[in-house]
Design a protein around this motif. Structure first.
Motif, PDB file in Angstrom:
ATOM      1  N   LYS A 122       1.631  12.020   5.480  1.00  0.00           N
ATOM      2  CA  LYS A 122       1.289  13.443   5.421  1.00  0.00           C
ATOM      3  C   LYS A 122       1.801  14.105   4.148  1.00  0.00           C
ATOM      4  CE  LYS A 122       1.212  14.017  10.412  1.00  0.00           C
ATOM      5  NZ  LYS A 122       1.834  14.656  11.580  1.00  0.00           N
ATOM      6  N   SER A 123       2.888  13.570   3.549  1.00  0.00           N
ATOM      7  CA  SER A 123       3.474  14.214   2.372  1.00  0.00           C
ATOM      8  C   SER A 123       3.358  13.344   1.115  1.00  0.00           C
ATOM      9  CB  SER A 123       4.942  14.529   2.649  1.00  0.00           C
ATOM     10  OG  SER A 123       5.642  13.346   2.896  1.00  0.00           O
ATOM     11  N   LEU A 124       2.406  12.415   1.080  1.00  0.00           N
ATOM     12  CA  LEU A 124       2.274  11.533  -0.079  1.00  0.00           C
ATOM     13  C   LEU A 124       1.871  12.264  -1.359  1.00  0.00           C
ATOM     14  CD1 LEU A 124       0.710   8.206   1.156  1.00  0.00           C
ATOM     15  CD2 LEU A 124       2.824   8.516  -0.067  1.00  0.00           C
ATOM     16  N   HIS A 125       1.062  13.308  -1.252  1.00  0.00           N
ATOM     17  CA  HIS A 125       0.632  14.009  -2.460  1.00  0.00           C
ATOM     18  C   HIS A 125       1.812  14.701  -3.149  1.00  0.00           C
ATOM     19  CE1 HIS A 125       0.466  17.122   0.617  1.00  0.00           C
ATOM     20  NE2 HIS A 125       0.621  17.999  -0.342  1.00  0.00           N
ATOM     21  N   LYS A 126       2.897  14.971  -2.430  1.00  0.00           N
ATOM     22  CA  LYS A 126       4.075  15.589  -3.020  1.00  0.00           C
ATOM     23  C   LYS A 126       4.991  14.567  -3.707  1.00  0.00           C
ATOM     24  CE  LYS A 126       4.470  18.956   0.696  1.00  0.00           C
ATOM     25  NZ  LYS A 126       5.338  19.396   1.776  1.00  0.00           N
ATOM     26  N   LEU A 127       4.941  13.293  -3.267  1.00  0.00           N
ATOM     27  CA  LEU A 127       5.921  12.308  -3.693  1.00  0.00           C
ATOM     28  C   LEU A 127       5.641  11.669  -5.053  1.00  0.00           C
ATOM     29  CD1 LEU A 127       6.523  10.561  -0.267  1.00  0.00           C
ATOM     30  CD2 LEU A 127       8.009  12.170  -1.407  1.00  0.00           C
ATOM     31  N   LYS A 128       4.406  11.615  -5.489  1.00  0.00           N
ATOM     32  CA  LYS A 128       4.039  11.047  -6.799  1.00  0.00           C
ATOM     33  C   LYS A 128       4.595   9.636  -6.986  1.00  0.00           C
ATOM     34  CE  LYS A 128       2.493  15.042  -8.528  1.00  0.00           C
ATOM     35  NZ  LYS A 128       1.228  15.466  -8.098  1.00  0.00           N
ATOM     36  N   ILE A 129       4.103   8.692  -6.192  1.00  0.00           N
ATOM     37  CA  ILE A 129       4.598   7.310  -6.253  1.00  0.00           C
ATOM     38  C   ILE A 129       4.074   6.632  -7.504  1.00  0.00           C
ATOM     39  CG2 ILE A 129       4.582   5.085  -5.097  1.00  0.00           C
ATOM     40  CD1 ILE A 129       4.357   6.605  -2.499  1.00  0.00           C
ATOM     41  N   THR A 134       2.232   5.366 -11.321  1.00  0.00           N
ATOM     42  CA  THR A 134       3.080   4.687 -12.295  1.00  0.00           C
ATOM     43  C   THR A 134       2.549   3.309 -12.653  1.00  0.00           C
ATOM     44  OG1 THR A 134       4.483   3.870 -10.499  1.00  0.00           O
ATOM     45  CG2 THR A 134       5.153   5.909 -11.572  1.00  0.00           C
ATOM     46  N   GLN A 135       1.997   2.566 -11.652  1.00  0.00           N
ATOM     47  CA  GLN A 135       1.481   1.220 -11.914  1.00  0.00           C
ATOM     48  C   GLN A 135      -0.004   1.228 -12.255  1.00  0.00           C
ATOM     49  OE1 GLN A 135       2.406  -1.240  -8.562  1.00  0.00           O
ATOM     50  NE2 GLN A 135       4.601  -0.872  -8.724  1.00  0.00           N
ATOM     51  N   ASP A 136      -0.684   2.360 -12.019  1.00  0.00           N
ATOM     52  CA  ASP A 136      -2.105   2.534 -12.300  1.00  0.00           C
ATOM     53  C   ASP A 136      -2.963   1.512 -11.557  1.00  0.00           C
ATOM     54  OD1 ASP A 136      -4.031   4.130 -13.522  1.00  0.00           O
ATOM     55  OD2 ASP A 136      -4.356   2.649 -15.110  1.00  0.00           O
ATOM     56  N   LYS A 137      -2.667   1.299 -10.268  1.00  0.00           N
ATOM     57  CA  LYS A 137      -3.459   0.401  -9.426  1.00  0.00           C
ATOM     58  C   LYS A 137      -3.196   0.719  -7.956  1.00  0.00           C
ATOM     59  CE  LYS A 137      -0.078  -3.353  -9.241  1.00  0.00           C
ATOM     60  NZ  LYS A 137       0.138  -4.768  -9.422  1.00  0.00           N
ATOM     61  N   TRP A 138      -4.011   0.113  -7.068  1.00  0.00           N
ATOM     62  CA  TRP A 138      -3.835   0.275  -5.638  1.00  0.00           C
ATOM     63  C   TRP A 138      -2.690  -0.607  -5.157  1.00  0.00           C
ATOM     64  CZ3 TRP A 138      -6.089   4.037  -3.005  1.00  0.00           C
ATOM     65  CH2 TRP A 138      -7.263   4.599  -3.514  1.00  0.00           C
ATOM     66  N   VAL A 139      -1.866  -0.078  -4.260  1.00  0.00           N
ATOM     67  CA  VAL A 139      -0.708  -0.797  -3.729  1.00  0.00           C
ATOM     68  C   VAL A 139      -0.752  -0.694  -2.203  1.00  0.00           C
ATOM     69  CG1 VAL A 139       1.811  -0.905  -3.699  1.00  0.00           C
ATOM     70  CG2 VAL A 139       0.632  -0.188  -5.763  1.00  0.00           C
ATOM     71  N   ARG A 140      -0.520  -1.835  -1.523  1.00  0.00           N
ATOM     72  CA  ARG A 140      -0.443  -1.824  -0.063  1.00  0.00           C
ATOM     73  C   ARG A 140       1.000  -1.629   0.359  1.00  0.00           C
ATOM     74  NH1 ARG A 140      -4.765  -3.457   3.187  1.00  0.00           N
ATOM     75  NH2 ARG A 140      -6.350  -4.489   1.958  1.00  0.00           N
ATOM     76  N   LEU A 141       1.240  -0.611   1.182  1.00  0.00           N
ATOM     77  CA  LEU A 141       2.585  -0.297   1.638  1.00  0.00           C
ATOM     78  C   LEU A 141       2.597  -0.073   3.141  1.00  0.00           C
ATOM     79  CD1 LEU A 141       3.707   2.373  -0.980  1.00  0.00           C
ATOM     80  CD2 LEU A 141       4.395  -0.003  -0.891  1.00  0.00           C
ATOM     81  N   LYS A 142       3.737  -0.409   3.777  1.00  0.00           N
ATOM     82  CA  LYS A 142       3.977  -0.009   5.156  1.00  0.00           C
ATOM     83  C   LYS A 142       4.640   1.353   5.107  1.00  0.00           C
ATOM     84  CE  LYS A 142       4.286  -3.963   8.123  1.00  0.00           C
ATOM     85  NZ  LYS A 142       5.118  -4.640   9.118  1.00  0.00           N
ATOM     86  N   VAL A 143       3.920   2.372   5.590  1.00  0.00           N
ATOM     87  CA  VAL A 143       4.358   3.746   5.430  1.00  0.00           C
ATOM     88  C   VAL A 143       4.374   4.433   6.790  1.00  0.00           C
ATOM     89  CG1 VAL A 143       3.876   5.896   4.206  1.00  0.00           C
ATOM     90  CG2 VAL A 143       3.241   3.744   3.182  1.00  0.00           C
ATOM     91  N   SER A 144       5.380   5.280   7.021  1.00  0.00           N
ATOM     92  CA  SER A 144       5.436   6.058   8.256  1.00  0.00           C
ATOM     93  C   SER A 144       4.408   7.181   8.190  1.00  0.00           C
ATOM     94  CB  SER A 144       6.831   6.632   8.469  1.00  0.00           C
ATOM     95  OG  SER A 144       7.136   7.572   7.471  1.00  0.00           O
ATOM     96  N   THR A 145       4.021   7.690   9.356  1.00  0.00           N
ATOM     97  CA  THR A 145       3.018   8.751   9.392  1.00  0.00           C
ATOM     98  C   THR A 145       3.548  10.030   8.743  1.00  0.00           C
ATOM     99  OG1 THR A 145       3.757   9.289  11.618  1.00  0.00           O
ATOM    100  CG2 THR A 145       1.823   7.901  11.414  1.00  0.00           C
TER     101      THR A 145
END
Length: 64
Positions: free
Chosen positions: A57-64, A42-53
């Motif tokens: 594992k399911s980031l490709h499904k979430l479409k951030i 959505t922002q078309d850039k790299w974003v640093r996030l604190k993310v649980s493991t």
């Protein structure tokens, strides 16, 4: 900084540590957090996030 996953909003859980004699003491089960660089569509850039493991594992499904 709060120990909260930015994607799933997971946070610490209250629990008991039970000894062999069944004496219960309170403990906190924290979330397994990692700081990751994630490509934001959505922002078309790299974003640093604190993310649980679990969220990593399911980031490709979430479409951030």
């Amino acid at each position: 900084m709060a120990k909260v996953c930015k994607v799933t909003n997971k946070k610490a859980n209250n629990a008991y540590s039970v000894s062999h004699s069944h004496v219960r003491t309170k403990k906190i089960q924290n979330v397994n957090l990692h700081t990751k660089k994630i490509w934001s569509i959505t922002q078309d850039k790299w974003v640093r996030l604190k993310v649980s493991t679990r969220a990593i594992k399911s980031l490709h499904k979430l479409k951030i």
